[in-house]
Enzyme design. Structure first.
Site, PDB file in Angstrom:
ATOM      1  N   LYS A  91      71.494 -35.189  78.468  1.00  0.00           N
ATOM      2  CA  LYS A  91      71.162 -34.714  79.818  1.00  0.00           C
ATOM      3  C   LYS A  91      69.747 -34.150  79.962  1.00  0.00           C
ATOM      4  O   LYS A  91      69.491 -33.251  80.745  1.00  0.00           O
ATOM      5  CB  LYS A  91      72.196 -33.687  80.329  1.00  0.00           C
ATOM      6  CG  LYS A  91      73.622 -34.077  80.142  1.00  0.00           C
ATOM      7  CD  LYS A  91      73.922 -35.530  80.430  1.00  0.00           C
ATOM      8  CE  LYS A  91      73.697 -35.946  81.860  1.00  0.00           C
ATOM      9  NZ  LYS A  91      73.795 -37.455  81.958  1.00  0.00           N
ATOM     10  N   GLY A  93      66.995 -36.437  80.191  1.00  0.00           N
ATOM     11  CA  GLY A  93      66.097 -37.501  80.628  1.00  0.00           C
ATOM     12  C   GLY A  93      66.111 -38.716  79.714  1.00  0.00           C
ATOM     13  O   GLY A  93      65.190 -39.532  79.750  1.00  0.00           O
ATOM     14  N   HIS A 155      71.220 -39.091  69.805  1.00  0.00           N
ATOM     15  CA  HIS A 155      71.306 -37.675  70.178  1.00  0.00           C
ATOM     16  C   HIS A 155      71.394 -36.804  68.911  1.00  0.00           C
ATOM     17  O   HIS A 155      71.618 -35.595  68.999  1.00  0.00           O
ATOM     18  CB  HIS A 155      72.561 -37.400  71.014  1.00  0.00           C
ATOM     19  CG  HIS A 155      72.467 -37.823  72.459  1.00  0.00           C
ATOM     20  ND1 HIS A 155      71.348 -37.619  73.222  1.00  0.00           N
ATOM     21  CD2 HIS A 155      73.392 -38.385  73.290  1.00  0.00           C
ATOM     22  CE1 HIS A 155      71.568 -38.057  74.458  1.00  0.00           C
ATOM     23  NE2 HIS A 155      72.793 -38.532  74.514  1.00  0.00           N
ATOM     24  N   ARG A 176      64.437 -30.544  77.663  1.00  0.00           N
ATOM     25  CA  ARG A 176      64.423 -30.053  79.039  1.00  0.00           C
ATOM     26  C   ARG A 176      64.766 -28.577  79.025  1.00  0.00           C
ATOM     27  O   ARG A 176      65.431 -28.099  78.084  1.00  0.00           O
ATOM     28  CB  ARG A 176      65.507 -30.842  79.790  1.00  0.00           C
ATOM     29  CG  ARG A 176      65.619 -30.555  81.234  1.00  0.00           C
ATOM     30  CD  ARG A 176      66.738 -31.390  81.838  1.00  0.00           C
ATOM     31  NE  ARG A 176      66.643 -31.396  83.282  1.00  0.00           N
ATOM     32  CZ  ARG A 176      67.485 -32.001  84.090  1.00  0.00           C
ATOM     33  NH1 ARG A 176      68.495 -32.686  83.593  1.00  0.00           N
ATOM     34  NH2 ARG A 176      67.326 -31.951  85.393  1.00  0.00           N
TER      35      ARG A 176
HETATM   36  P1  A3P Z   1      70.363 -34.098  86.712  1.00  0.00           P
HETATM   37  O1  A3P Z   1      71.813 -34.150  86.367  1.00  0.00           O
HETATM   38  O2  A3P Z   1      69.783 -32.722  86.604  1.00  0.00           O
HETATM   39  O3  A3P Z   1      70.038 -34.728  88.010  1.00  0.00           O
HETATM   40  P2  A3P Z   1      70.272 -38.229  80.512  1.00  0.00           P
HETATM   41  O4  A3P Z   1      69.658 -39.527  80.877  1.00  0.00           O
HETATM   42  O5  A3P Z   1      69.729 -37.655  79.223  1.00  0.00           O
HETATM   43  O6  A3P Z   1      71.748 -38.299  80.549  1.00  0.00           O
HETATM   44  O7  A3P Z   1      69.785 -37.168  81.587  1.00  0.00           O
HETATM   45  C1  A3P Z   1      70.269 -37.244  82.900  1.00  0.00           C
HETATM   46  C2  A3P Z   1      69.374 -36.411  83.791  1.00  0.00           C
HETATM   47  O8  A3P Z   1      68.145 -37.131  84.014  1.00  0.00           O
HETATM   48  C3  A3P Z   1      70.019 -36.230  85.159  1.00  0.00           C
HETATM   49  O9  A3P Z   1      69.571 -34.949  85.617  1.00  0.00           O
HETATM   50  C4  A3P Z   1      69.427 -37.379  85.945  1.00  0.00           C
HETATM   51  O10 A3P Z   1      69.478 -37.204  87.328  1.00  0.00           O
HETATM   52  C5  A3P Z   1      68.004 -37.390  85.414  1.00  0.00           C
HETATM   53  N1  A3P Z   1      67.349 -38.693  85.583  1.00  0.00           N
HETATM   54  C6  A3P Z   1      67.875 -39.919  85.365  1.00  0.00           C
HETATM   55  N2  A3P Z   1      66.976 -40.869  85.636  1.00  0.00           N
HETATM   56  C7  A3P Z   1      65.844 -40.244  86.019  1.00  0.00           C
HETATM   57  C8  A3P Z   1      64.552 -40.702  86.439  1.00  0.00           C
HETATM   58  N3  A3P Z   1      64.262 -41.986  86.512  1.00  0.00           N
HETATM   59  N4  A3P Z   1      63.650 -39.773  86.793  1.00  0.00           N
HETATM   60  C9  A3P Z   1      63.932 -38.453  86.734  1.00  0.00           C
HETATM   61  N5  A3P Z   1      65.132 -37.958  86.343  1.00  0.00           N
HETATM   62  C10 A3P Z   1      66.084 -38.842  85.985  1.00  0.00           C
END
Ligand code: A3P
Length: 360
Positions: A91, A93, A155, A176
């Site tokens: 989570k 990015g 991860h 993050r």
């Molecule tokens: P939020 O839940 O705070 O919106 P991961 O990919 O590690 O699972 O992380 C998911 C997080 O990255 C989520 O945050 C998601 O919305 C955000 N996210 C996914 N794609 C993104 C993008 N292209 N640009 C910015 N944030 C992104």
């Protein structure tokens, strides 16, 4: 447009799903959870809500399913020269980094203007495999099917990586601000129907017992590796990527040995890649609106694209909870040269900030 049949001409990684789609079934030999049952049964265990049991393996709290995959990665993964490993806590990015790194590395074969670009027809997780998840599903051998250069994701904490991988591959790490990570994790589990009330997840995280926790150990391991070997490990922060995605694309190009040339710049390549990988662009694609990811817990593709902002913790934590968690994180990071203080301050001024300066 790129044709997959001419793989000898391809430059950069190819989408994992394109390579393995003809071999979807029948490759599971022995379930890794059964294979490693003797180790799993000895590990300390806690309940993270009624639906999720976590085990502590090598200091990290994980589902038994993931522990089994990680043991298999540690024992069986064969790294190759040229492998690029994307690493992250969940989570933070990951999905975005997968999209950016793939598009940057593969841009000769798949220009961002290509209507059939893999990013436009496949979810980022279908292009870049999640190593321990592949092994957990008994499908680790599929990683061998990918031609070099492979782009892979984990991860795993840095301390858990097999030595061959940590020693020879280039790695790009993204982290993050931990409160935002926690909020994102809670929404993600909720989207999959897991019953894990936010106060419970928060309490677990304060004790380093959230899934993949302690979060500070995850970050510190890669931080130390990136400061010791910056040519091998690139350390990114989600907030800095949001503030300037085009610079992130250029940084990735330089680090991965595929810098953008003057001609690339004139053609607008870094800007096109950043735009193609923006959250709005990605979430509007059919490949990301439908489909399922994950074998242990099933997540809809759309759950990977939620808000994508800085500071959403404010909608889920009281000021007291935030102060407590910040104090724990600050204490754990003290003396490392890494801090989240500036990100926090700026996020408080402008929660949806897209203009954060570079910060440590
Ligand atoms: P939020 O839940 O705070 O919106 P991961 O990919 O590690 O699972 O992380 C998911 C997080 O990255 C989520 O945050 C998601 O919305 C955000 N996210 C996914 N794609 C993104 C993008 N292209 N640009 C910015 N944030 C992104």
């Amino acid at each position: 447009m790129a044709a997959l049949g001419t793989s000898s001409c391809l430059v950069g990684p190819v989408p994992f799903k394109d390579v393995t789609k003809d071999h979807e079934d029948g490759q599971t030999v022995v379930s890794p959870t059964a294979e490693h049952a003797d180790i799993l049964s000895t590990l300390p265990s806690i309940a993270a809500g009624p639906d999720l049991q976590l085990r502590q393996y090598q200091g990290v709290w994980l589902s038994a399913y993931m522990v089994a995959g990680m043991i298999s990665v540690q024992r069986r993964f064969m790294s190759r020269p040229g492998d690029v490993i994307l690493a992250s806590p969940p989570k933070c990015g990951t999905t975005w980094l997968k999209a950016l790194a793939f598009a940057t590395m593969a841009r000769t074969t798949y220009p961002p203007s290509d209507a059939d670009h893999p990013l436009r027809r496949l979810n980022p997780h279908e292009r870049v495999p999640f190593m321990e998840n592949q092994f957990s599903a008994g499908q680790g051998a599929k990683l061998e099917a990918l031609p070099s250069p492979r782009l892979l994701h984990t991860h795993m904490h840095y301390s858990m990586l097999p030595p061959s991988l940590a020693g020879c591959c280039k790695m790009v790490y993204v982290c993050r601000e931990p409160k935002d990570m926690l909020v994102s994790m809670w929404h993600f589990f909720k989207s999959a129907g897991l019953n894990l009330p936010f106060p419970d997840l928060f309490e677990l995280a304060c004790h380093g017992q959230n899934p993949y926790g302690p979060i500070w150990d995850h970050v510190l391991g890669y931080w130390a590796a990136s400061t010791a070997r910056p040519e091998r490990v690139m350390f990114l922060r989600y907030e800095e990527m949001l503030a300037d995605p085009v610079s992130t694309v250029r940084q990735l190009g330089r680090f991965l040995g595929v810098p953008f040339t003057a001609a690339d710049e004139a053609a607008g390549s870094p800007v096109d890649i950043a735009e193609m990988c923006s959250i709005d662009a990605l979430r509007s694609l059919d490949a990301n609106k439908t489909g399922i990811n994950g074998s242990f817990i099933k997540f809809g593709h759309q759950a990977f694209f939620r808000k994508g902002v800085v500071g959403d913790w404010v909608n889920h934590m009281t000021p007291e909870m935030a102060r407590r968690f910040d104090a724990i994180v600050d204490d754990k990071l003290r003396g490392s040269g890494l801090a989240f203080t500036l990100v926090r301050a700026l996020a408080c001024q402008e929660p949806d900030a897209s203009s954060l300066p570079a910060c440590v």
